[in-house]
Scaffold this active site. Structure first.
Site, PDB file in Angstrom:
ATOM      1  N   CYS A   1       0.776  -1.337  -0.177  1.00 22.32           N
ATOM      2  CA  CYS A   1       0.172  -0.064  -0.052  1.00 22.32           C
ATOM      3  C   CYS A   1       0.913   1.174  -0.117  1.00 22.32           C
ATOM      4  CB  CYS A   1      -1.035   0.033   1.281  1.00 22.32           C
ATOM      5  SG  CYS A   1      -0.078   0.233   2.867  1.00 22.32           S
TER       6      CYS A   1
ATOM      7  N   HIS B   1      12.897 -15.432  13.086  1.00 18.57           N
ATOM      8  CA  HIS B   1      12.680 -15.182  14.088  1.00 18.57           C
ATOM      9  C   HIS B   1      11.104 -15.622  14.480  1.00 18.57           C
ATOM     10  CE1 HIS B   1      16.503 -13.753  15.774  1.00 18.57           C
ATOM     11  NE2 HIS B   1      16.796 -14.642  14.827  1.00 18.57           N
TER      12      HIS B   1
END
Length: 150
Positions: free
Chosen positions: A65, A98
């Site tokens: 966006c 992670h």
């Protein structure tokens, strides 16, 4: 398969994103848009992309966006979608390694085409480390989703 979607402002990075996906030898699931001629709201594109991942039509997604913020907020509301805005390479790979990020959100008004390509390539090359504290944290995130449903 990588689901790819843009709102009317994000379409500026369309060519760069598709080029990076092709360079990494992935297939793209094009969820539009191809032009900025008509306003298309980022929550609608986030839902479409998130559901494509949930249905197994794509493994990951790239959502663009104007700022990347709205896209990341909307996509993260979909259970199982772990979306984040990344405007640097470290976040683009660390978010996957992670946190098992499965949607990369970019802001077309923030990054240019070359950086967008680097971020997409970095995101696609990264793999979730899994195990130990990373798996424990991911389970806590899943618990947050379950709590919100109850």
């Amino acid at each position: 398969m990588i689901a790819v979607s843009f709102d009317h402002r994000g379409v500026i990075l369309r060519d760069a994103v598709f080029a990076a996906i092709a360079a990494e030898e992935h297939q793209a699931l094009d969820l539009g848009v191809a032009t900025d001629a008509v306003r298309v709201d980022y929550p609608d594109k986030a839902l479409e992309l998130g559901m494509a991942i949930r249905r197994g039509e794509a493994d990951r997604g790239v959502l663009v966006c104007g700022s990347g913020v709205g896209a990341s907020i909307a996509a993260s509301k979909i259970p199982g979608i772990r979306a984040a805005i990344c405007h640097d390479a470290y976040s683009a790979h660390q978010g996957v390694e992670h946190d098992d990020m499965n949607v990369l959100c970019l802001g077309s008004e923030i990054v240019g085409g070359e950086l967008a390509q680097e971020l997409v390539r970095t995101f696609l090359r990264a793999r979730f480390i899994g195990g130990g504290r990373y798996a424990d944290r991911l389970e806590k995130v899943a618990e947050l989703e379950r709590m919100a449903d109850g």
